[in-house]
Design a protein around this motif. Structure first.
Motif, mmCIF file in Angstrom:
data_model
loop_
_atom_site.group_PDB
_atom_site.id
_atom_site.type_symbol
_atom_site.label_atom_id
_atom_site.label_comp_id
_atom_site.label_asym_id
_atom_site.label_seq_id
_atom_site.Cartn_x
_atom_site.Cartn_y
_atom_site.Cartn_z
ATOM 1 N N LEU A 158 -24.950 20.631 24.804
ATOM 2 C CA LEU A 158 -24.312 19.318 24.882
ATOM 3 C C LEU A 158 -24.551 18.501 23.615
ATOM 4 C CD1 LEU A 158 -25.121 18.269 28.568
ATOM 5 C CD2 LEU A 158 -23.018 19.273 27.681
ATOM 6 N N THR A 159 -25.801 18.453 23.151
ATOM 7 C CA THR A 159 -26.129 17.553 22.043
ATOM 8 C C THR A 159 -25.527 18.016 20.714
ATOM 9 O OG1 THR A 159 -28.236 18.724 21.726
ATOM 10 C CG2 THR A 159 -28.260 16.766 23.126
ATOM 11 N N LEU A 160 -25.559 19.306 20.433
ATOM 12 C CA LEU A 160 -25.052 19.784 19.142
ATOM 13 C C LEU A 160 -23.526 19.669 19.037
ATOM 14 C CD1 LEU A 160 -27.393 22.822 18.381
ATOM 15 C CD2 LEU A 160 -27.580 20.436 17.647
ATOM 16 N N PRO A 161 -22.750 20.071 20.071
ATOM 17 C CA PRO A 161 -21.308 19.813 19.992
ATOM 18 C C PRO A 161 -20.986 18.320 19.881
ATOM 19 C CG PRO A 161 -21.762 21.446 21.675
ATOM 20 C CD PRO A 161 -23.087 20.907 21.240
ATOM 21 N N LEU A 162 -21.793 17.479 20.554
ATOM 22 C CA LEU A 162 -21.559 16.039 20.469
ATOM 23 C C LEU A 162 -21.751 15.548 19.039
ATOM 24 C CD1 LEU A 162 -20.951 13.531 22.222
ATOM 25 C CD2 LEU A 162 -23.414 13.183 22.418
ATOM 26 N N LEU A 163 -22.770 16.069 18.355
ATOM 27 C CA LEU A 163 -23.019 15.695 16.966
ATOM 28 C C LEU A 163 -21.837 16.114 16.080
ATOM 29 C CD1 LEU A 163 -26.384 16.180 15.093
ATOM 30 C CD2 LEU A 163 -24.212 16.638 13.968
ATOM 31 N N TRP A 164 -21.405 17.365 16.213
ATOM 32 C CA TRP A 164 -20.303 17.844 15.376
ATOM 33 C C TRP A 164 -19.002 17.125 15.696
ATOM 34 C CZ3 TRP A 164 -21.006 20.156 11.048
ATOM 35 C CH2 TRP A 164 -22.141 20.942 10.854
ATOM 36 N N LEU A 165 -18.772 16.805 16.953
ATOM 37 C CA LEU A 165 -17.567 16.058 17.318
ATOM 38 C C LEU A 165 -17.561 14.675 16.680
ATOM 39 C CD1 LEU A 165 -17.165 17.022 21.091
ATOM 40 C CD2 LEU A 165 -15.550 17.515 19.242
ATOM 41 N N GLY A 166 -18.742 14.058 16.589
ATOM 42 C CA GLY A 166 -18.832 12.762 15.929
ATOM 43 C C GLY A 166 -18.468 12.852 14.460
ATOM 44 N N LEU A 167 -18.989 13.864 13.780
ATOM 45 C CA LEU A 167 -18.675 14.046 12.354
ATOM 46 C C LEU A 167 -17.186 14.356 12.158
ATOM 47 C CD1 LEU A 167 -21.793 16.125 11.204
ATOM 48 C CD2 LEU A 167 -21.369 13.680 10.861
ATOM 49 N N ILE A 168 -16.641 15.205 13.025
ATOM 50 C CA ILE A 168 -15.219 15.549 12.913
ATOM 51 C C ILE A 168 -14.347 14.325 13.171
ATOM 52 C CG2 ILE A 168 -13.360 16.908 13.961
ATOM 53 C CD1 ILE A 168 -15.489 19.091 14.484
ATOM 54 N N THR A 169 -14.686 13.561 14.204
ATOM 55 C CA THR A 169 -13.914 12.358 14.525
ATOM 56 C C THR A 169 -13.903 11.384 13.353
ATOM 57 O OG1 THR A 169 -14.395 12.543 16.887
ATOM 58 C CG2 THR A 169 -13.764 10.375 16.086
ATOM 59 N N ASN A 170 -15.052 11.168 12.739
ATOM 60 C CA ASN A 170 -15.128 10.208 11.644
ATOM 61 C C ASN A 170 -14.564 10.767 10.339
ATOM 62 O OD1 ASN A 170 -16.259 7.939 12.978
ATOM 63 N ND2 ASN A 170 -18.224 8.995 13.080
ATOM 64 N N SER A 171 -14.423 12.086 10.241
ATOM 65 C CA SER A 171 -13.774 12.655 9.057
ATOM 66 C C SER A 171 -12.277 12.361 9.060
ATOM 67 C CB SER A 171 -14.015 14.165 8.991
ATOM 68 O OG SER A 171 -13.296 14.846 10.010
ATOM 69 N N PHE A 172 -11.733 11.967 10.228
ATOM 70 C CA PHE A 172 -10.329 11.599 10.336
ATOM 71 C C PHE A 172 -10.148 10.082 10.459
ATOM 72 C CE2 PHE A 172 -10.213 16.052 11.601
ATOM 73 C CZ PHE A 172 -9.106 16.518 10.909
ATOM 74 N N GLY A 173 -11.149 9.331 9.979
ATOM 75 C CA GLY A 173 -11.035 7.879 10.018
ATOM 76 C C GLY A 173 -11.242 7.296 11.396
ATOM 77 N N GLY A 174 -12.234 7.806 12.122
ATOM 78 C CA GLY A 174 -12.477 7.351 13.487
ATOM 79 C C GLY A 174 -13.130 5.982 13.572
ATOM 80 N N ILE A 175 -14.417 5.961 13.817
ATOM 81 C CA ILE A 175 -15.121 4.693 14.037
ATOM 82 C C ILE A 175 -15.764 4.188 12.752
ATOM 83 C CG2 ILE A 175 -16.996 3.597 15.335
ATOM 84 C CD1 ILE A 175 -16.458 5.709 17.540
ATOM 85 N N VAL A 176 -16.362 5.082 11.973
ATOM 86 C CA VAL A 176 -16.982 4.717 10.700
ATOM 87 C C VAL A 176 -16.530 5.710 9.640
ATOM 88 C CG1 VAL A 176 -19.002 3.686 11.816
ATOM 89 C CG2 VAL A 176 -19.057 6.104 11.168
ATOM 90 N N ASP A 177 -16.848 5.408 8.375
ATOM 91 C CA ASP A 177 -16.524 6.357 7.325
ATOM 92 C C ASP A 177 -17.442 7.574 7.420
ATOM 93 O OD1 ASP A 177 -18.872 5.945 5.107
ATOM 94 O OD2 ASP A 177 -18.361 4.042 6.089
ATOM 95 N N LEU A 178 -17.008 8.677 6.816
ATOM 96 C CA LEU A 178 -17.729 9.940 6.952
ATOM 97 C C LEU A 178 -19.130 9.853 6.368
ATOM 98 C CD1 LEU A 178 -17.716 12.870 7.857
ATOM 99 C CD2 LEU A 178 -16.662 13.491 5.673
ATOM 100 N N GLN A 179 -19.304 9.122 5.265
ATOM 101 C CA GLN A 179 -20.629 9.012 4.669
ATOM 102 C C GLN A 179 -21.601 8.328 5.623
ATOM 103 O OE1 GLN A 179 -20.894 6.646 1.081
ATOM 104 N NE2 GLN A 179 -22.747 7.691 0.399
ATOM 105 N N SER A 180 -21.163 7.250 6.287
ATOM 106 C CA SER A 180 -22.014 6.570 7.264
ATOM 107 C C SER A 180 -22.343 7.483 8.428
ATOM 108 C CB SER A 180 -21.321 5.299 7.779
ATOM 109 O OG SER A 180 -21.162 4.347 6.757
#
Length: 284
Positions: A158-180
């Motif tokens: 659960l935790t590792l897919p959640l982490l990667w999903l967060g990075l993927i989401t923000n790589s497409f301009g989600g909640i924060v920029d990818l660097q953050s």
């Protein structure tokens, strides 16, 4: 917020609610079965490592999909009609249709909470791809919360897919920029990792598990490093309130450990909904 929730009228709202309730029903399965599946796999791996004879494998497959749900008392298979989220429990008055054994109220509560939480996210983010991502974030947090409460385990599944999903989401301009997001994942993990080792060096005891590091890293990946101080404060305060309540009501003894993952999950969800408010609190 309500405008986004009613973007497709009452039909869209009811469909989102029903979908959330159905997912809540599936999360009940995940919460119960995933730890069992992991324990069985760990036992097999341990026996193989120690070169011990394998235990006899169950004749029936056991995973998130099979077997179909059964009454834990009489083992009668639950029919599709008896598995309608919330409504079936109410219709059956919280008892098995066959043996009348009580069915825990936690099942419909998780279903109802998942349904309501889904609506809250849709009201905040709308029927958008980001709303769908935020809903998925919410569902995983719910599953992780109750698994940790039951077993003091935060599965990597659960935790590792959640982490990667967060990075993927923000790589497409989600909640924060990818660097953050990247620095959020790194900071979240290292903060709790260093806290763990500092506490262990001072006291000789383990204050939390490695799953907490990964969950906090996932929250950082979704919401950025800027929100982490507010998230850890919210988690600590809610954890202290729960500990005090548990002691006063004699639900736990003083020496019994309390999982920290559920409070991290609460903090992550609160920060998802009120990120700007949390940031302004620390900025001011």
């Amino acid at each position: 917020m309500l405008d986004q929730l009613f973007a497709f009228g009452w039909a869209g709202l009811l469909l989102a609610l029903w979908f959330g309730l159905c997912v809540g029903s599936f999360l009940n399965v995940v919460i119960y079965r995933l730890p069992v599946m992991l324990n069985r796999q760990w036992e097999r791996d341990s026996r193989a490592f120690l070169e011990q004879p394998e235990i006899e494998a169950p004749t029936e497959a056991f995973n998130l999909w099979v077997p179909r749900s059964r009454c834990p008392g009489c083992q009668t298979q639950i029919t599709a009609v008896q598995n309608i989220p919330v409504l079936s429990w109410l219709f059956l008055r919280g008892r098995c249709a066959n043996c009348r054994a009580p069915i825990s109220v936690r099942y419909p509560l998780i279903e109802a909470f998942t349904g309501v939480a889904t609506l809250v996210i849709v009201a905040q983010f709308g029927f958008t791809w980001l709303g769908a991502a935020a809903v998925l974030f919410t569902w995983i947090l719910i599953a992780a919360t109750f698994i940790d409460f039951d077993t003091q385990l935060l599965p990597d599944q659960l935790t590792l897919p959640l982490l990667w999903l967060g990075l993927i989401t923000n790589s497409f301009g989600g909640i924060v920029d990818l660097q953050s997001a990247v620095f959020g994942a790194l900071s979240g993990y290292l903060f709790l990792w260093s806290t763990y080792w500092g506490f262990k060096l001072i006291t000789g005891k383990e204050g939390m598990g490695y799953g907490d590091f990964k969950l906090f890293a996932a929250i950082g990946a979704w919401l950025g490093w800027q929100v982490l101080p507010g998230a850890i404060l919210i988690a600590a305060l809610t954890g202290l309130l729960y500990a005090a309540f548990s002691l006063v009501t004699h639900r736990r003894v003083r020496t019994e450990p309390i999982p920290f993952g559920p409070f991290l999950a609460v903090a992550g969800w609160v920060c998802l909904l009120f990120r700007d408010t949390v940031l302004s609190f620390f900025a001011g």
